[in-house]
Enzyme design. Structure first.
Site: not given
Length: 218
Positions: A98, A120, A156, A197, A199
């Site tokens: 974590d 996230d 993104d 990946e 991106e």
């Protein structure tokens, strides 16, 4: 995105404690000098490494540096580990852990670069504290980064990017680079960019990739 559980990945992680720390005890000091051939090399970490395309590519391109990939999901961590072993990437260590405990796993002032790639976005307001650019995470990055170290962030997600700009600015960080469309930036940062990946997939659809580099003011 959570990957489907792969029993082989759990088995592989369990078989290689010398190169991947699986849920390490935050209260137990990690001896990084034993885990790397030369821990005096510059150190970069990626928090949220996914399947590992970014961190494994970067480690192969820069043997003069050490790298640590931090990934919470065991299946994803197992995929990175498989690549590391198959391609004999000796300057890469992994952690299935974590990120909230990152400052307990690494020595203070030991890291040159922290990479946050396509984290996230946790869009709901009640989940703000889980965002990797929330102030409590910035506290941890500040602890582990060297005085001359910096943070590099790509996404993104426009909302997360705007939130991160405000969060870092309010924390007092200074921006070294900001792009609202990295893949159409005619500059050195894009020239040396290593894709993740996600991106590659998002950019292929024509989505803009947002990017920033920033450092703490000591």
């Amino acid at each position: 995105m959570r990957l489907r559980n792969k029993p082989w990945a759990q088995k592989l992680v369990a078989e290689h404690p010398e190169v991947i720390l699986n849920e390490p005890d935050p209260d137990k000091k990690i001896n990084w000098e034993e885990r790397f051939e030369d821990f005096s090399k510059p150190l970069a970490i990626e928090i949220g490494s996914g399947k590992g395309q970014f961190i494994t590519t970067l480690a192969k391109e820069h043997p003069e540096m050490n790298f640590i990939g931090v990934e919470l999901q065991t299946t994803a961590a197992g995929m990175i580990l498989r690549t590391k072993l198959e391609e004999k990437i000796d300057n890469l260590q992994l952690m299935c852990a974590d990120a909230a405990n990152i400052a307990m796993y690494l020595p203070e002032n030991s890291v040159d670069i922290v990479y946050l790639n396509f984290s996230d976005p946790w869009p709901k307001t009640r989940h703000e504290k889980r965002r990797l650019t929330y102030k409590s995470f910035l506290d941890k990055y500040r602890q582990i980064l060297k005085p001359e170290g910096h943070l590099e962030f790509k996404t993104d997600n426009r909302g997360l990017f705007e939130y991160s700009l405000v969060s870092l600015n309010n924390y007092g960080m200074k921006f070294d680079y900001v792009s609202l469309d990295l893949h159409h930036a005619d500059d050195e940062i894009f020239e040396r960019n290593v894709e993740t990946e996600y991106e590659h997939k998002f950019a292929a659809k024509g989505n803009p990739i947002y990017c920033l580099h920033a450092h703490f003011v000591k």
